[in-house]
Design a protein around this motif. Structure first.
Motif, mmCIF file in Angstrom:
data_model
loop_
_atom_site.group_PDB
_atom_site.id
_atom_site.type_symbol
_atom_site.label_atom_id
_atom_site.label_comp_id
_atom_site.label_asym_id
_atom_site.label_seq_id
_atom_site.Cartn_x
_atom_site.Cartn_y
_atom_site.Cartn_z
ATOM 1 N N PRO A 1 0.840 -1.202 0.000
ATOM 2 C CA PRO A 1 0.000 0.000 0.000
ATOM 3 C C PRO A 1 0.874 1.250 0.000
ATOM 4 O O PRO A 1 2.001 1.220 0.513
ATOM 5 N N MET A 2 0.372 2.338 -0.550
ATOM 6 C CA MET A 2 1.157 3.561 -0.697
ATOM 7 C C MET A 2 0.528 4.729 0.068
ATOM 8 O O MET A 2 -0.697 4.826 0.165
ATOM 9 N N THR A 3 1.381 5.612 0.568
ATOM 10 C CA THR A 3 0.926 6.862 1.162
ATOM 11 C C THR A 3 0.848 7.909 0.047
ATOM 12 O O THR A 3 1.343 7.691 -1.062
ATOM 13 N N LEU A 4 0.265 9.062 0.364
ATOM 14 C CA LEU A 4 0.224 10.151 -0.625
ATOM 15 C C LEU A 4 1.634 10.598 -0.985
ATOM 16 O O LEU A 4 1.907 10.942 -2.136
ATOM 17 N N ASP A 5 2.544 10.567 -0.013
ATOM 18 C CA ASP A 5 3.940 10.928 -0.297
ATOM 19 C C ASP A 5 4.578 9.934 -1.262
ATOM 20 O O ASP A 5 5.304 10.321 -2.182
ATOM 21 N N ASP A 6 4.305 8.638 -1.057
ATOM 22 C CA ASP A 6 4.827 7.610 -1.970
ATOM 23 C C ASP A 6 4.333 7.864 -3.390
ATOM 24 O O ASP A 6 5.087 7.769 -4.358
ATOM 25 N N ARG B 1 -0.448 -1.342 11.371
ATOM 26 C CA ARG B 1 -0.020 -0.986 12.735
ATOM 27 C C ARG B 1 1.325 -0.245 12.697
ATOM 28 O O ARG B 1 2.245 -0.642 11.989
ATOM 29 N N GLY B 2 1.378 0.859 13.449
ATOM 30 C CA GLY B 2 2.626 1.611 13.558
ATOM 31 C C GLY B 2 2.814 2.679 12.496
ATOM 32 O O GLY B 2 3.782 3.429 12.548
ATOM 33 N N ILE B 3 1.931 2.749 11.511
ATOM 34 C CA ILE B 3 2.058 3.765 10.451
ATOM 35 C C ILE B 3 0.928 4.768 10.618
ATOM 36 O O ILE B 3 -0.247 4.402 10.593
ATOM 37 N N ARG B 4 1.299 6.035 10.809
ATOM 38 C CA ARG B 4 0.307 7.073 11.059
ATOM 39 C C ARG B 4 -0.310 7.626 9.790
ATOM 40 O O ARG B 4 -1.447 8.062 9.792
ATOM 41 N N LYS B 5 0.449 7.629 8.720
ATOM 42 C CA LYS B 5 -0.061 8.192 7.464
ATOM 43 C C LYS B 5 -1.085 7.248 6.841
ATOM 44 O O LYS B 5 -1.020 6.032 7.021
#
Length: 196
Positions: A59-64, A95-99
């Protein structure tokens, strides 16, 4: 001109002809997805975002996404919202990722039925309303006019409108078959992962 990979994982880039060929082939398919998604009212940039997410291992964040596609975070946010509304992208919790993390809906059949139904139902219902309005106006004009030639034209056009309306009603039935999933009884899904 340097080709920038749309789906390249910059932290794991392999600098060899084979890896370059792999990335180029994948990017070419992503471009094809992006181009064809305009059929559903999705811009090419959002189509490229979808393709990039689809081929991402994680899965990707917006930054990724911004780093991968070289677009602004605002554009990525708008694109993700659009794809999410169309049930093509979903949020993921880790778990552990806020974004916020996102991945594509892996079931393309589900995405297609939601997208197709939404687009076609809206357009078809609008056309039915327009046909009904035109019919009312022509019928009123028919009652008011003394011009026999115009009356004949109106009669012919009312027949055309009746045919169009019947077609649109049939189309709504077809959309219902797609939306309800009954389409898969007639045209089964291909889940065999056959490589041809």
């Amino acid at each position: 001109m340097e080709v920038i990979s749309l789906s390249q994982d910059k932290n794991n880039f392999k600098d060899s002809p084979e890896w370059t060929k792999y990335e180029d082939t994948k990017d070419q398919f992503i471009q094809s997805i992006a181009k064809n998604m305009t059929l559903y009212g999705i811009t090419p940039s959002i189509g490229r975002l979808y393709g990039s997410l689809y081929f991402s291992e994680e899965p990707m964040t917006l930054d990724d996404m911004r780093d991968s596609l070289g677009m602004s975070k605002t554009s990525m946010s708008t694109g993700v919202r659009t794809l999410s509304d169309m049930k093509m992208v979903e949020p993921v919790f880790k778990r552990g990722i806020r974004k916020d993390l996102y991945r594509t809906e892996k079931d393309w059949y589900k995405s297609f039925t939601a997208l197709f139904s939404r687009q076609w139902k809206k357009g078809t219902e609008t056309n039915i309303e327009e046909a009904d309005e035109a019919k009312m106006e022509l019928e009123q004009l028919y009652k008011e006019t003394e011009d026999e030639e115009l009356k004949e034209k109106i009669e012919n056009d009312l027949e055309r409108l009746a045919y169009a309306r019947n077609y649109y009603m049939w189309l709504l039935q077809f959309v219902d078959v797609v939306e309800s999933g009954k389409i898969f009884d007639l045209v089964p899904k291909r889940d065999d992962l056959e490589r041809s």
